[in-house]
Scaffold this active site. Structure first.
Site, PDB file in Angstrom:
ATOM      1  N   SER A  14     -30.673  46.185  41.809  1.00 35.21           N
ATOM      2  CA  SER A  14     -29.759  46.414  41.016  1.00 35.21           C
ATOM      3  C   SER A  14     -29.618  47.733  40.192  1.00 35.21           C
ATOM      4  O   SER A  14     -30.941  48.176  40.132  1.00 35.21           O
ATOM      5  CB  SER A  14     -29.671  45.038  40.011  1.00 35.21           C
ATOM      6  OG  SER A  14     -30.732  44.786  39.393  1.00 35.21           O
ATOM      7  N   GLU A  16     -28.619  50.039  36.516  1.00 30.88           N
ATOM      8  CA  GLU A  16     -27.916  50.160  35.305  1.00 30.88           C
ATOM      9  C   GLU A  16     -27.330  51.368  35.077  1.00 30.88           C
ATOM     10  O   GLU A  16     -27.749  52.531  35.485  1.00 30.88           O
ATOM     11  CB  GLU A  16     -29.179  49.785  34.333  1.00 30.88           C
ATOM     12  CG  GLU A  16     -28.656  49.746  32.895  1.00 30.88           C
ATOM     13  CD  GLU A  16     -29.789  49.449  31.869  1.00 30.88           C
ATOM     14  OE1 GLU A  16     -30.225  48.369  32.094  1.00 30.88           O
ATOM     15  OE2 GLU A  16     -30.251  50.510  31.264  1.00 30.88           O
ATOM     16  N   HIS A  76     -23.887  44.536  29.097  1.00 34.08           N
ATOM     17  CA  HIS A  76     -24.693  44.194  28.081  1.00 34.08           C
ATOM     18  C   HIS A  76     -24.299  43.682  26.744  1.00 34.08           C
ATOM     19  O   HIS A  76     -22.884  44.238  26.490  1.00 34.08           O
ATOM     20  CB  HIS A  76     -25.805  45.597  27.848  1.00 34.08           C
ATOM     21  CG  HIS A  76     -26.608  45.842  28.791  1.00 34.08           C
ATOM     22  ND1 HIS A  76     -27.953  46.324  28.548  1.00 34.08           N
ATOM     23  CD2 HIS A  76     -26.637  46.027  30.031  1.00 34.08           C
ATOM     24  CE1 HIS A  76     -28.534  46.719  29.640  1.00 34.08           C
ATOM     25  NE2 HIS A  76     -27.832  46.245  30.607  1.00 34.08           N
ATOM     26  N   ASP A 108     -30.256  47.495  18.905  1.00 37.34           N
ATOM     27  CA  ASP A 108     -30.990  48.333  18.025  1.00 37.34           C
ATOM     28  C   ASP A 108     -29.861  48.386  16.627  1.00 37.34           C
ATOM     29  O   ASP A 108     -28.751  48.358  16.834  1.00 37.34           O
ATOM     30  CB  ASP A 108     -31.096  49.912  18.591  1.00 37.34           C
ATOM     31  CG  ASP A 108     -32.120  49.619  19.538  1.00 37.34           C
ATOM     32  OD1 ASP A 108     -33.216  48.922  19.598  1.00 37.34           O
ATOM     33  OD2 ASP A 108     -31.793  50.401  20.766  1.00 37.34           O
ATOM     34  N   PHE A 217     -38.429  59.462  26.037  1.00 37.54           N
ATOM     35  CA  PHE A 217     -37.833  57.958  26.175  1.00 37.54           C
ATOM     36  C   PHE A 217     -39.107  57.005  26.043  1.00 37.54           C
ATOM     37  O   PHE A 217     -39.018  55.791  25.620  1.00 37.54           O
ATOM     38  CB  PHE A 217     -37.166  57.734  27.603  1.00 37.54           C
ATOM     39  CG  PHE A 217     -35.750  58.307  27.830  1.00 37.54           C
ATOM     40  CD1 PHE A 217     -35.151  58.623  26.781  1.00 37.54           C
ATOM     41  CD2 PHE A 217     -35.224  58.489  29.099  1.00 37.54           C
ATOM     42  CE1 PHE A 217     -33.606  59.219  27.052  1.00 37.54           C
ATOM     43  CE2 PHE A 217     -34.098  59.135  29.307  1.00 37.54           C
ATOM     44  CZ  PHE A 217     -33.160  59.463  28.251  1.00 37.54           C
ATOM     45  N   HIS A 267     -34.959  46.697  39.387  1.00 34.96           N
ATOM     46  CA  HIS A 267     -33.619  47.025  38.593  1.00 34.96           C
ATOM     47  C   HIS A 267     -33.932  48.323  38.318  1.00 34.96           C
ATOM     48  O   HIS A 267     -34.921  48.594  37.277  1.00 34.96           O
ATOM     49  CB  HIS A 267     -33.604  46.323  37.404  1.00 34.96           C
ATOM     50  CG  HIS A 267     -32.300  46.057  36.631  1.00 34.96           C
ATOM     51  ND1 HIS A 267     -31.138  45.858  36.824  1.00 34.96           N
ATOM     52  CD2 HIS A 267     -32.229  46.969  35.431  1.00 34.96           C
ATOM     53  CE1 HIS A 267     -30.194  46.198  36.145  1.00 34.96           C
ATOM     54  NE2 HIS A 267     -30.879  46.985  35.086  1.00 34.96           N
TER      55      HIS A 267
END
Length: 286
Positions: A14, A16, A76, A108, A217, A267
């Site tokens: 999958s 994102e 999401h 967040d 990141f 993913h």
């Protein structure tokens, strides 16, 4: 250490994406999604900005990708900053429009937002419970998992307890934060199975294409960037071709080990680029 995490013999894949701000970006995203259909993904997902800041763009991206590719696409959904009524309205629309999968996260806090005005639901397990209470079993609910421990967790034990609460609230499966140490995933799976947690837990995979962005990141989300990887990437300097080649080799080996150890699939965090993730997936014998 290897611990089986698989629920079937055929690993899934999958991908994102994040919602874009411009028409040009939206067109590029659709092109990226179309390219990734070659991997026959189980689903795509689209992220949700802090405090619901990309709510409309997330929703529109989900619909456009699904219509363009016919691949199930999961929005999401975070609870920080939103009221129950806001979330209920969005769930109703998704349900009416045939969305069947959601990635449920705490989310967040936007800059400047304090806890006192951060919404009706404070934690992801509360969001999962709310989704189930409102929609029953309509949605396949993905939640987040942290093999290297959530950066805000007080301890590994507390983090595991938080994950267990999300599962008990009704999570269908989980996607991990990305990592570069396969043993952290296998150990996490071992601990989960010891607690009786049997849902599929997909390892999150971050292709390596840019050292500066990757380091930023990783520092921000608590993902450990091993010293040997960091030093080799530093040595390449501005040689982007060598960085990409090295990154492809490193992540391909990581994925091979994860699948050999029983991971139910992979993913990919694509950053809206098809080629790095697709190359890695095509390198694998699955």
């Amino acid at each position: 250490m290897t611990t089986s995490a698989a629920t079937s013999s055929s690993p899934t894949v999958s991908f994102e994406f994040f919602p874009t701000k411009t028409e040009e970006g939206a067109a590029k995203l659709l092109t990226t999604a179309q390219k990734l259909t070659a991997a026959n993904p189980e689903f795509f997902s689209v992220t949700y900005g802090a405090g619901g800041s990309t709510r409309d763009r997330t929703r529109d991206s989900v619909y456009n990708i699904r219509e363009t590719t016919s691949i199930p696409t999961a929005p999401h959904l975070s609870c920080v900053g939103d009221s129950k009524e806001d979330i209920r309205t969005l769930l109703t629309r998704y349900q009416q429009d045939g969305i069947q999968r959601i990635v449920a996260l705490r989310g967040d806090l936007p800059s400047g937002m304090g806890r006192f005005n951060s919404g009706d639901l404070q934690y992801a397990n509360e969001l999962v419970e709310f989704i189930r209470s409102e929609t029953g079993d309509h949605f396949h609910i993905e939640v987040a998992a942290y093999p290297e421990v959530h950066p805000q967790a007080h301890s590994m034990e507390v983090d595991l307890q938080n994950f267990e609460r999300k599962v008990k609230a009704g999570a269908s499966s989980a996607i991990t934060q990305y990592f570069f140490n396969a043993d952290s995933y296998f150990y996490f799976i071992e601990r989960c199975r010891g607690l009786g947690i049997e849902i599929p837990i997909l390892p999150g995979i971050m292709p390596i294409t840019n050292f500066t962005k990757l380091a930023r990141f990783s520092d921000g989300c608590g993902a450990e960037l091993p010293r040997w990887i960091r030093k080799q990437l530093e040595a390449y300097g501005d040689d982007s071709a060598s960085i990409r080649q090295f990154g492809e080799e490193v992540i391909t080996r990581l994925c091979e080990r994860l699948l050999a150890g029983g991971a139910p699939g992979l993913h990919f965090y694509t950053l809206n680029n098809a080629e790095p993730s697709l190359k890695i997936w095509n390198n694998l014998t699955v």
